[in-house]
Each structure stands twice: as structure tokens, then as C-alpha cells.
Design a protein around this motif. Structure first.
Motif: not given
Ligand code: MF3
Ligand code: CO
Ligand code: CO
Length: 248
Positions: A143-157, A187-195
């Protein structure tokens, strides 16, 4: 506990997602100078009913509208009312429907004759941030990978993400686990899973990240009164990666 959906449940989620997206696109197309947000809400009510669905928002913790409409410095949860849309505004529209027991939740930000390049950049960056998050909705990521990806786009802009409101799991209920912050550590937070079915929804501010709730008990606004944009998709994690459900 994070709820995993089976194939049959994903099929129903596709239906509710498609309906939510249909309403989002139809109401978004009607946003223009002079119309009131209450008029937009009334159109949404009728359209949702005609599609055999129900608003997921109406009556939720006493929320009075069928949709949320948040203008300029309003971030989310704006209550439709008598205010008229004006040229130069950005209008965030959030639509949630329940159909056959499952929720679809989606939002977009419409620019109404906006010419300010910084505002255009804000809205584009917010949609890009959403897509960066969607791209990370894959089994094996965290989950942290997903959250971080969002944050980076916003912050880098050069913008900031709202920290007091987050995305969420979605399914039989609008808000399921997990909470999905728009900031985080790879790398942090719960692992994302199919479903897993997730409502990913960056709220990005031109200025500071601080927000406050207005005295109506709902409308969230930036403390510095600078503009904020919001995009949201309901996404299923499939065997082959993310599937955006809130598409027409
Ligand atoms: N749709 C919002 C979200 O994306 C929640 C709206 S709750 C309401 O999570 F009551 F304001 F409608
Ligand atoms: Co929403
Ligand atoms: Co949501």
C-alpha cells in the motif's frame, strides 16, 4: 480486515462502477456557468434512479445531497445548493452509487473556462497522481508504494496532498479497509492482493496541505483558501494488474 472479492463480486462491482462513471460523465458535461450545484444534484438524483441505482452518499451520516460538488478552495464533500457555477472555477464532482449491493465511487475535477496556467497544472497533476496510484494497484506491491507514487506526482509538481482525508477500500460498503493515504513510504504497509477493490482518490492542494471543515459540518476547504483538485477511481486488483471499474 481487508475484504477480497471473488469473480462474481468483481462482476457486480464492474456494474456499479460503470453506473457511477456514467453519472460522473453526464453531470460533469452539464457543469457550465450559471447552473446551480443543486440543479446538478437534481439531475444526478434522477439519472441514478433511472439507472436502477441509489446514491451511496444521500443519507450517509446524514449527508443531504446525492453527489458532492466542491468549488475552488473546497476540497471535498461540498453540499449542493443555490450557488451558481462561474467561469474560471474548478468544480470537483464526486459520485457514489450502490447497485445490486455494491458501491462504485468516482470523482473528477472540471475546469470551467479556466485560463490560469497554475490552476490547469494543478488539475492535470491531480489526475496524473491518480493514474500513478492506479498503476501501483498490483498484487505484490504494498500500500505504501501506491500512496508514495501519488504523493510524488503531486509534490514534484510543487503541490501538496491533503493528509486529513484518504482513499479507502470499497465494496458492499462505501468505506472499507484499508485506508489509502495519498502519502506514504515505499515498501511499507499491507501487501496488495488480487481481489482487493480500492477507491484511490488524491486530493491535491495548490498551497498548504492543511484543510478545515466548514460550519455546515461537511464542506472541506483549504485553510489558505488556495484551490484544490480531486480525482477518484474505483479499481480492482486483477491477475494481470489494475482494472479501473469506474469507466463507461
Ligand atoms: N465519496 C466520498 C469518498 O470518496 C465520500 C462522500 S461521503 C458524503 O470517499 F457523505 F459526503 F457523501
Ligand atoms: Co468519492
Ligand atoms: Co471515495
Amino acid at each position: 480486515m481487508i475484504i477480497l472479492k471473488n469473480r462474481d463480486e468483481i462482476r457486480k462491482m464492474r456494474e456499479s462502477g460503470r453506473i457511477a462513471a456514467t453519472v460522473r460523465d453526464e453531470i460533469a458535461s452539464r457543469i457550465s456557468p450559471g447552473i446551480t450545484t443543486l440543479e446538478l444534484d437534481e439531475v444526478a438524483r434522477k439519472l441514478i434512479a433511472s439507472l436502477g441505482a441509489k446514491s451511496a452518499f444521500l443519507g450517509y451520516r446524514g449527508y443531504p445531497g446525492a453527489v458532492c460538488i466542491s468549488i475552488d478552495s473546497e476540497v471535498v464533500h461540498g453540499i449542493p445548493g443555490g450557488g451558481r457555477i462561474e467561469i474560471g472555477q474548478i468544480v470537483s464532482l464526486d459520485v457514489g452509487v450502490v447497485y445490486d449491493g455494491f458501491v462504485g465511487d468516482t470523482a473528477t475535477t472540471v475546469m470551467v473556462g479556466v485560463t490560469d496556467p497554475e490552476v490547469i497544472r494543478l488539475v492535470r497533476a491531480t489526475e496524473l497522481a491518480l493514474m500513478a496510484g492506479v498503476e501501483m494497484a498490483r498484487a505484490g506491491k504494498r500500500l505504501g508504494d501506491l500512496s508514495h507514487a501519488i504523493e510524488m506526482v503531486a509534490v514534484n509538481a510543487g503541490f501538496s496532498v491533503v493528509r486529513d482525508f484518504v482513499g479507502h477500500g470499497v465494496g458492499r460498503k462505501m468505506h472499507e479497509d484499508p485506508q489509502i493515504p495519498n502519502f506514504g513510504n515505499p515498501g511499507k504497509g499491507p501487501k496488495l492482493k488480487v481481489g482487493m477493490t480500492l477507491a484511490i482518490e488524491p486530493m491535491v492542494n495548490m498551497g498548504e496541505s492543511a484543510v478545515e471543515v466548514l460550519s455546515d459540518g461537511w464542506t472541506v476547504r483549504t485553510v489558505d483558501r488556495k484551490p484544490s483538485a480531486h480525482f477518484e477511481h474505483t479499481v480492482a486488483i486483477g491477475d494481470e494488474g489494475p482494472e479501473i471499474l469506474t469507466v463507461v
